[in-house]
Design an enzyme around this catalytic site. Structure first.
Site, PDB file in Angstrom:
ATOM      1  N   HIS A  87      -9.096  -7.710 -55.071  1.00 47.53           N
ATOM      2  CA  HIS A  87     -10.012  -8.092 -54.007  1.00 47.53           C
ATOM      3  C   HIS A  87     -11.361  -7.421 -54.227  1.00 47.53           C
ATOM      4  O   HIS A  87     -11.507  -6.522 -55.056  1.00 47.53           O
ATOM      5  CB  HIS A  87      -9.444  -7.724 -52.628  1.00 47.53           C
ATOM      6  CG  HIS A  87      -9.017  -6.298 -52.496  1.00 47.53           C
ATOM      7  ND1 HIS A  87      -7.892  -5.782 -53.107  1.00 47.53           N
ATOM      8  CD2 HIS A  87      -9.563  -5.251 -51.807  1.00 47.53           C
ATOM      9  CE1 HIS A  87      -7.753  -4.507 -52.803  1.00 47.53           C
ATOM     10  NE2 HIS A  87      -8.766  -4.145 -52.032  1.00 47.53           N
ATOM     11  N   ARG A  91     -21.941  -4.393 -42.709  1.00 49.01           N
ATOM     12  CA  ARG A  91     -20.527  -4.646 -42.439  1.00 49.01           C
ATOM     13  C   ARG A  91     -19.792  -3.314 -42.384  1.00 49.01           C
ATOM     14  O   ARG A  91     -20.112  -2.386 -43.135  1.00 49.01           O
ATOM     15  CB  ARG A  91     -19.924  -5.527 -43.539  1.00 49.01           C
ATOM     16  CG  ARG A  91     -18.421  -5.784 -43.423  1.00 49.01           C
ATOM     17  CD  ARG A  91     -17.935  -6.650 -44.582  1.00 49.01           C
ATOM     18  NE  ARG A  91     -16.521  -6.964 -44.476  1.00 49.01           N
ATOM     19  CZ  ARG A  91     -15.549  -6.243 -45.027  1.00 49.01           C
ATOM     20  NH1 ARG A  91     -15.850  -5.154 -45.729  1.00 49.01           N
ATOM     21  NH2 ARG A  91     -14.287  -6.596 -44.885  1.00 49.01           N
ATOM     22  N   HIS A 109     -11.202  -5.017 -57.591  1.00 51.90           N
ATOM     23  CA  HIS A 109     -10.264  -3.947 -57.889  1.00 51.90           C
ATOM     24  C   HIS A 109      -8.924  -4.228 -57.223  1.00 51.90           C
ATOM     25  O   HIS A 109      -8.808  -5.112 -56.369  1.00 51.90           O
ATOM     26  CB  HIS A 109     -10.803  -2.605 -57.369  1.00 51.90           C
ATOM     27  CG  HIS A 109     -10.848  -2.526 -55.870  1.00 51.90           C
ATOM     28  ND1 HIS A 109     -11.791  -3.202 -55.125  1.00 51.90           N
ATOM     29  CD2 HIS A 109     -10.052  -1.871 -54.974  1.00 51.90           C
ATOM     30  CE1 HIS A 109     -11.590  -2.977 -53.848  1.00 51.90           C
ATOM     31  NE2 HIS A 109     -10.540  -2.175 -53.722  1.00 51.90           N
TER      32      HIS A 109
END
Length: 347
Positions: free
Chosen positions: A273, A283, A217
Site C-alpha cells: 500500500h 491528511r 511498502h
C-alpha cells in the site's frame, strides 16, 4: 518553495536532481501497476462476534479469514472502539502536529526522545523513495511513563492503545484459529509493550504528482489497525493494479503485515500500500502495529514451509540494512527457503 516541515530545504539536492532529469527521462512512476478506480475492500461487521448466534459468529470469522487471504486488507465496523475516543485522539493529534516545526525537530518535548518524531526520508536517493509526511512513532512500552505535552494527550493515547490492542488480538486469534494454529501465540508473544502507535500527518504538497505521501511498502508487523480521516489518499495493489480506498467514517482498516504472511505460510497476504500526496489539503491517520518481541521466532505451523524461520529482530535488522543499502525494502523475499528461491528463479 516553502513547506512545513521544510522538505525542500532539507532535501534540496533530491529535488534539484529530479528537476534536472525530468526533461530527459520517462515518468518517475512509469513502472508502477496501472491506476484503477476507487474501490471498496471487504467490510466485516464485528457485532456478530458477540451479538450473533453460532452460525453468524462463524460466518463473521470466515469473512475475516477470506478477506485476509484474498485482499490482505479489509474494513471493520461495529469494532467496539467508542467514537468519542476516536474523535478525541484526532483532535489531540492535530494539536500535536500544530506545534512549530523547530520545537518538534529539536526535541523540546519533555520526556520525548528525538527519534520519536520523524519526517521525510533520510535514506532516499530519488523522489520515488521519498515520503512527504511527518510522524510521531510511539513504542507502547514507554507509554506509561511518557508525558508528551499534556495529560489529555497522554490519557487519550493510552485509551486508544488499549482499545486497539484488544481488537488486534481478537482478529489475530481468529486468523490463527482458521489456520488450525494455536491462538494463544499472540497473547504470549505480542504483548502490548512490544507494539507501537504511529501518528501521521501528510501536509499539502505543491508537487503532489511527483512525490508520495508514503512510498509503496508492506508493513513488517502481524497486522495494522488504521484509523484515517476522510481526505482519502490510501491506495493498495489489487490484482496488479493500484486502487483507491474510499474512506468510511464508520470503519477501521485492517492491514495484514509480513509476519502474518510468513506465519501463515502464505495463506494471508501482506498488502502493498501507499499514500498519495494531496496538493491542497492535509491528511491525518493513526496506525496501531501488532508486533511481537524481537526474540519471537516466526515459523509456519504447517509444512512444507515457504519461508525459513527467523526472529522478528532478525527481520527488522535485515529490512533496515536493505533500506540503507538500496533505498527500499526487500522484505520476505530475503527469507524464502532455498527450494522456493530456486522455483522462483526457474519461472
Amino acid at each position: 518553495m516553502e513547506s512545513d516541515p521544510p522538505f525542500h530545504e532539507k532535501y534540496k539536492n533530491l529535488f534539484s536532481s529530479f528537476a534536472e532529469k525530468a526533461g530527459n527521462s520517462k515518468a518517475a512512476h512509469e513502472n508502477e501497476p496501472v491506476m484503477a478506480d476507487e474501490c471498496a475492500p471487504p467490510v466485516v461487521d464485528l457485532r456478530w462476534l458477540s451479538a450473533g448466534d453460532m452460525e453468524q459468529k462463524e460466518c463473521c470469522k470466515r469473512e475475516i479469514a477470506g478477506a485476509a487471504n484474498q485482499w490482505g486488507l479489509f474494513q471493520v465496523v461495529n469494532h467496539g472502539i467508542p467514537r468519542e475516543i476516536l474523535a478525541r485522539i484526532k483532535r489531540e493529534q492535530v494539536k500535536l502536529f500544530r506545534i512549530p516545526f523547530h520545537k518538534k525537530a529539536n526535541d523540546r518535548f519533555p520526556n520525548l526522545p528525538a527519534e520519536y518524531y520523524r519526517w521525510g526520508t533520510p535514506t532516499a536517493s530519488s523522489l520515488t523513495q521519498f515520503s512527504w509526511s511527518e510522524a510521531f512513532h510511539i513504542p507502547l512500552e514507554n507509554l506509561a511513563k511518557l508525558k508528551l505535552l499534556n495529560s489529555t494527550l497522554s490519557k487519550t493515547i493510552a485509551e486508544f492503545a488499549e482499545a486497539t490492542s484488544e481488537l488486534a488480538q481478537g482478529i489475530a486469534e481468529i486468523l490463527a484459529e482458521n489456520l488450525g494454529c494455536s491462538p494463544t501465540f499472540f497473547s504470549k508473544n505480542c504483548l502490548r509493550s512490544s507494539c507501537y502507535l504511529r501518528l501521521n500527518r501528510y501536509p499539502p504538497c505543491p508537487i503532489s504528482s511527483q512525490v508520495f505521501g508514503l512510498v509503496p511498502h508492506t508493513d513488517s508487523d502481524f497486522l495494522t489497525i488504521l484509523y484515517q480521516d476522510q481526505v482519502g489518499g490510501l491506495q493498495v495493489v489489487k490484482d496488479g493494479r493500484w486502487v483507491n480506498i474510499k474512506p468510511n467514517p464508520d470503519s477501521l482498516i485492517i492491514i495484514i503485515g509480513d509476519l502474518f504472511q510468513a506465519w501463515s505460510n502464505g495463506v494471508y497476504k501482506s498488502m502493498e500500500h501507499r499514500v498519495v500526496s494531496n496538493h491542497r489539503v492535509e491528511r491525518f491517520s493513526i496506525g496501531y502495529f501488532l508486533c511481537p518481541s524481537n526474540e519471537t521466532v516466526i515459523q509456519p505451523c504447517h509444512q512444507p514451509s515457504i519461508y525459513r524461520k527467523f526472529s522478528f529482530g532478525e527481520y527488522r535488522q535485515q529490512v533496515q540494512q536493505d533500506v540503507i543499502a538500496t533505498g527500499g525494502k526487500i522484505g520476505l523475499r530475503r527469507f524464502l527457503t532455498c527450494r522456493m528461491k530456486i522455483s522462483a528463479q526457474t519461472l
